[in-house]
Motif scaffolding. Structure first.
Motif, PDB file in Angstrom:
ATOM      1  N   GLY A  16       0.784  -1.225   0.000  1.00 48.72           N
ATOM      2  CA  GLY A  16       0.000   0.000   0.000  1.00 48.72           C
ATOM      3  C   GLY A  16       0.817   1.276   0.000  1.00 48.72           C
ATOM      4  N   CYS A  17       2.125   1.158  -0.091  1.00 46.59           N
ATOM      5  CA  CYS A  17       2.992   2.343  -0.058  1.00 46.59           C
ATOM      6  C   CYS A  17       2.800   3.219  -1.294  1.00 46.59           C
ATOM      7  CB  CYS A  17       4.448   1.932   0.081  1.00 46.59           C
ATOM      8  SG  CYS A  17       4.807   1.056   1.610  1.00 46.59           S
ATOM      9  N   ALA A  18       2.851   2.610  -2.467  1.00 43.77           N
ATOM     10  CA  ALA A  18       2.670   3.375  -3.707  1.00 43.77           C
ATOM     11  C   ALA A  18       1.283   4.003  -3.738  1.00 43.77           C
ATOM     12  CB  ALA A  18       2.887   2.489  -4.926  1.00 43.77           C
ATOM     13  N   ALA A  19       0.288   3.281  -3.257  1.00 45.67           N
ATOM     14  CA  ALA A  19      -1.081   3.808  -3.237  1.00 45.67           C
ATOM     15  C   ALA A  19      -1.165   5.047  -2.340  1.00 45.67           C
ATOM     16  CB  ALA A  19      -2.063   2.737  -2.766  1.00 45.67           C
ATOM     17  N   ALA A  20      -0.545   4.982  -1.162  1.00 42.96           N
ATOM     18  CA  ALA A  20      -0.560   6.133  -0.258  1.00 42.96           C
ATOM     19  C   ALA A  20       0.131   7.334  -0.899  1.00 42.96           C
ATOM     20  CB  ALA A  20       0.118   5.766   1.061  1.00 42.96           C
ATOM     21  N   LEU A  21       1.248   7.077  -1.545  1.00 38.56           N
ATOM     22  CA  LEU A  21       1.991   8.150  -2.196  1.00 38.56           C
ATOM     23  C   LEU A  21       1.203   8.733  -3.364  1.00 38.56           C
ATOM     24  CD1 LEU A  21       4.603   9.770  -2.306  1.00 38.56           C
ATOM     25  CD2 LEU A  21       5.676   7.861  -3.484  1.00 38.56           C
ATOM     26  N   LEU A  22       0.631   7.875  -4.171  1.00 34.03           N
ATOM     27  CA  LEU A  22      -0.155   8.350  -5.307  1.00 34.03           C
ATOM     28  C   LEU A  22      -1.386   9.125  -4.846  1.00 34.03           C
ATOM     29  CD1 LEU A  22      -0.085   8.391  -8.364  1.00 34.03           C
ATOM     30  CD2 LEU A  22      -1.274   6.204  -8.359  1.00 34.03           C
ATOM     31  N   ASN A  23      -2.058   8.650  -3.811  1.00 38.37           N
ATOM     32  CA  ASN A  23      -3.209   9.387  -3.271  1.00 38.37           C
ATOM     33  C   ASN A  23      -2.795  10.756  -2.758  1.00 38.37           C
ATOM     34  OD1 ASN A  23      -5.478   7.718  -3.754  1.00 38.37           O
ATOM     35  ND2 ASN A  23      -4.863   6.371  -2.083  1.00 38.37           N
ATOM     36  N   HIS A  24      -1.612  10.841  -2.163  1.00 34.44           N
ATOM     37  CA  HIS A  24      -1.096  12.125  -1.697  1.00 34.44           C
ATOM     38  C   HIS A  24      -0.895  13.083  -2.876  1.00 34.44           C
ATOM     39  CE1 HIS A  24       1.183  14.895   0.880  1.00 34.44           C
ATOM     40  NE2 HIS A  24       1.982  15.044  -0.176  1.00 34.44           N
ATOM     41  N   VAL A  25      -0.283  12.587  -3.928  1.00 35.38           N
ATOM     42  CA  VAL A  25      -0.014  13.413  -5.108  1.00 35.38           C
ATOM     43  C   VAL A  25      -1.326  13.853  -5.761  1.00 35.38           C
ATOM     44  CG1 VAL A  25       1.053  13.432  -7.403  1.00 35.38           C
ATOM     45  CG2 VAL A  25       2.265  12.413  -5.465  1.00 35.38           C
ATOM     46  N   ILE A  26      -2.287  12.963  -5.843  1.00 31.21           N
ATOM     47  CA  ILE A  26      -3.605  13.313  -6.393  1.00 31.21           C
ATOM     48  C   ILE A  26      -4.225  14.435  -5.559  1.00 31.21           C
ATOM     49  CG2 ILE A  26      -5.974  12.471  -6.722  1.00 31.21           C
ATOM     50  CD1 ILE A  26      -4.638   9.710  -7.469  1.00 31.21           C
ATOM     51  N   GLY A  27      -4.149  14.314  -4.246  1.00 29.93           N
ATOM     52  CA  GLY A  27      -4.675  15.352  -3.366  1.00 29.93           C
ATOM     53  C   GLY A  27      -3.972  16.682  -3.554  1.00 29.93           C
ATOM     54  N   GLU A  28      -2.656  16.648  -3.732  1.00 31.16           N
ATOM     55  CA  GLU A  28      -1.889  17.874  -3.964  1.00 31.16           C
ATOM     56  C   GLU A  28      -2.331  18.555  -5.266  1.00 31.16           C
ATOM     57  OE1 GLU A  28       1.155  19.312  -2.258  1.00 31.16           O
ATOM     58  OE2 GLU A  28      -0.017  18.364  -0.689  1.00 31.16           O
ATOM     59  N   ALA A  29      -2.446  17.761  -6.330  1.00 33.49           N
ATOM     60  CA  ALA A  29      -2.848  18.321  -7.629  1.00 33.49           C
ATOM     61  C   ALA A  29      -4.251  18.925  -7.551  1.00 33.49           C
ATOM     62  CB  ALA A  29      -2.780  17.242  -8.711  1.00 33.49           C
ATOM     63  N   LYS A  30      -5.123  18.258  -6.858  1.00 38.26           N
ATOM     64  CA  LYS A  30      -6.494  18.763  -6.699  1.00 38.26           C
ATOM     65  C   LYS A  30      -6.487  20.074  -5.912  1.00 38.26           C
ATOM     66  CE  LYS A  30     -10.818  16.569  -6.303  1.00 38.26           C
ATOM     67  NZ  LYS A  30     -11.586  15.417  -5.828  1.00 38.26           N
ATOM     68  N   ALA A  31      -5.744  20.113  -4.819  1.00 35.49           N
ATOM     69  CA  ALA A  31      -5.655  21.319  -3.990  1.00 35.49           C
ATOM     70  C   ALA A  31      -5.037  22.490  -4.753  1.00 35.49           C
ATOM     71  CB  ALA A  31      -4.846  21.024  -2.724  1.00 35.49           C
ATOM     72  N   GLN A  32      -4.175  22.194  -5.715  1.00 37.62           N
ATOM     73  CA  GLN A  32      -3.534  23.240  -6.520  1.00 37.62           C
ATOM     74  C   GLN A  32      -4.418  23.709  -7.668  1.00 37.62           C
ATOM     75  OE1 GLN A  32       0.168  21.361  -7.616  1.00 37.62           O
ATOM     76  NE2 GLN A  32       0.918  21.379  -5.510  1.00 37.62           N
ATOM     77  N   GLY A  33      -5.599  23.130  -7.813  1.00 38.40           N
ATOM     78  CA  GLY A  33      -6.528  23.561  -8.850  1.00 38.40           C
ATOM     79  C   GLY A  33      -6.228  23.039 -10.239  1.00 38.40           C
ATOM     80  N   ARG A  34      -5.488  21.936 -10.334  1.00 36.48           N
ATOM     81  CA  ARG A  34      -5.198  21.354 -11.651  1.00 36.48           C
ATOM     82  C   ARG A  34      -6.463  20.729 -12.237  1.00 36.48           C
ATOM     83  NH1 ARG A  34      -0.641  24.120 -11.517  1.00 36.48           N
ATOM     84  NH2 ARG A  34       0.667  23.468  -9.791  1.00 36.48           N
ATOM     85  N   LYS A  35      -6.461  20.509 -13.543  1.00 39.00           N
ATOM     86  CA  LYS A  35      -7.558  19.792 -14.198  1.00 39.00           C
ATOM     87  C   LYS A  35      -7.493  18.304 -13.874  1.00 39.00           C
ATOM     88  CE  LYS A  35      -8.365  22.731 -18.227  1.00 39.00           C
ATOM     89  NZ  LYS A  35      -8.328  22.787 -19.704  1.00 39.00           N
ATOM     90  N   GLY A  36      -6.278  17.828 -13.578  1.00 37.13           N
ATOM     91  CA  GLY A  36      -6.091  16.422 -13.266  1.00 37.13           C
ATOM     92  C   GLY A  36      -4.646  16.022 -13.450  1.00 37.13           C
ATOM     93  N   LEU A  37      -4.449  14.712 -13.566  1.00 39.09           N
ATOM     94  CA  LEU A  37      -3.112  14.149 -13.695  1.00 39.09           C
ATOM     95  C   LEU A  37      -3.049  13.248 -14.920  1.00 39.09           C
ATOM     96  CD1 LEU A  37      -4.043  13.875 -10.432  1.00 39.09           C
ATOM     97  CD2 LEU A  37      -1.612  13.476 -10.276  1.00 39.09           C
ATOM     98  N   VAL A  38      -1.854  13.128 -15.491  1.00 44.47           N
ATOM     99  CA  VAL A  38      -1.620  12.275 -16.657  1.00 44.47           C
ATOM    100  C   VAL A  38      -0.360  11.456 -16.397  1.00 44.47           C
ATOM    101  CG1 VAL A  38      -1.129  12.235 -19.141  1.00 44.47           C
ATOM    102  CG2 VAL A  38      -2.666  13.981 -18.202  1.00 44.47           C
ATOM    103  N   LEU A  39      -0.417  10.192 -16.737  1.00 38.63           N
ATOM    104  CA  LEU A  39       0.760   9.327 -16.655  1.00 38.63           C
ATOM    105  C   LEU A  39       0.712   8.337 -17.797  1.00 38.63           C
ATOM    106  CD1 LEU A  39      -0.220   6.295 -15.502  1.00 38.63           C
ATOM    107  CD2 LEU A  39      -0.355   7.558 -13.372  1.00 38.63           C
ATOM    108  N   THR A  40       1.833   7.691 -18.020  1.00 41.54           N
ATOM    109  CA  THR A  40       1.858   6.578 -18.963  1.00 41.54           C
ATOM    110  C   THR A  40       2.332   5.353 -18.201  1.00 41.54           C
ATOM    111  OG1 THR A  40       4.109   7.045 -19.718  1.00 41.54           O
ATOM    112  CG2 THR A  40       2.284   8.006 -21.006  1.00 41.54           C
ATOM    113  N   CYS A  41       1.836   4.197 -18.618  1.00 46.11           N
ATOM    114  CA  CYS A  41       2.227   2.955 -17.962  1.00 46.11           C
ATOM    115  C   CYS A  41       2.179   1.814 -18.966  1.00 46.11           C
ATOM    116  CB  CYS A  41       1.308   2.649 -16.774  1.00 46.11           C
ATOM    117  SG  CYS A  41      -0.397   2.288 -17.215  1.00 46.11           S
ATOM    118  N   LYS A  42       2.769   0.722 -18.576  1.00 48.78           N
ATOM    119  CA  LYS A  42       2.714  -0.488 -19.395  1.00 48.78           C
ATOM    120  C   LYS A  42       1.349  -1.134 -19.222  1.00 48.78           C
ATOM    121  CE  LYS A  42       7.655  -0.979 -19.028  1.00 48.78           C
ATOM    122  NZ  LYS A  42       8.743  -1.592 -18.297  1.00 48.78           N
ATOM    123  N   ASP A  43       0.976  -1.945 -20.190  1.00 45.24           N
ATOM    124  CA  ASP A  43      -0.331  -2.591 -20.215  1.00 45.24           C
ATOM    125  C   ASP A  43      -0.672  -3.284 -18.894  1.00 45.24           C
ATOM    126  OD1 ASP A  43      -2.753  -3.519 -21.546  1.00 45.24           O
ATOM    127  OD2 ASP A  43      -1.781  -5.482 -21.617  1.00 45.24           O
TER     128      ASP A  43
END
Length: 160
Positions: free
Chosen positions: A100-127
């Protein structure tokens, strides 16, 4: 666990973790990571277990809606007032995976982006990771235009 923004003295440990998490052709170089830390340290989050760094997430902010390969190497493309938080990597050292470490970190980053008023987040990943990011609300937009590391990437977007 603690999450904080990175500081220049974190460079060596970040480079080490990046090398553990990605093949050499996909991993960010020490120079690239140093430039990211210099240009947008407030968009570079590290996760600690006590004094031990166990992972990190980083990425620039831009008005460009798509993650392009040149963004990985050119920190000057960062626009602090941009609409989209790009995610260049979600790195967790092997012994802390599936806890659950990556999930906690990713949730934190999502919260930061939301608080900063971004439209959202974009990433690329493997299938094989499309389903993982979907759990956070990211939607696959199909195969990305990225050829980073000569791998097929899928662009994922989370809109607020």
């Amino acid at each position: 666990m603690q999450i904080r923004t990175a500081v220049p003295t974190d460079l060596q440990e970040i480079v080490k973790i990046e090398a553990e998490c990605f093949p050499a052709v996909e991993a960010a170089t020490k120079v690239s990571i140093a430039e990211r830390l210099a240009v947008y340290p407030n968009h570079f989050w590290v996760q600690l277990d006590g004094d031990r760094m166990i992972g990190f997430v980083n990425g620039m902010v831009t008005d460009d809606p798509d993650l392009r390969d040149e963004m990985y190497e050119d920190a000057s493309l960062h626009n602090e007032n941009g609409a989209w938080q790009m995610i260049f990597g979600v790195d967790t050292i092997p012994e802390y995976r599936c806890r659950g470490c990556a999930a906690a970190l990713l949730n934190h980053v999502i919260g930061e982006a939301k608080a900063q008023g971004r439209k959202g987040l974009v990433l690329t990943c493997k299938d094989k990771l499309v389903h993982y990011y979907a759990k956070f609300g990211f939607v696959s937009e199909g195969v990305s235009g990225s050829t980073h590391g000569n791998v097929v990437w899928y662009q994922m977007r989370l809109r607020f």
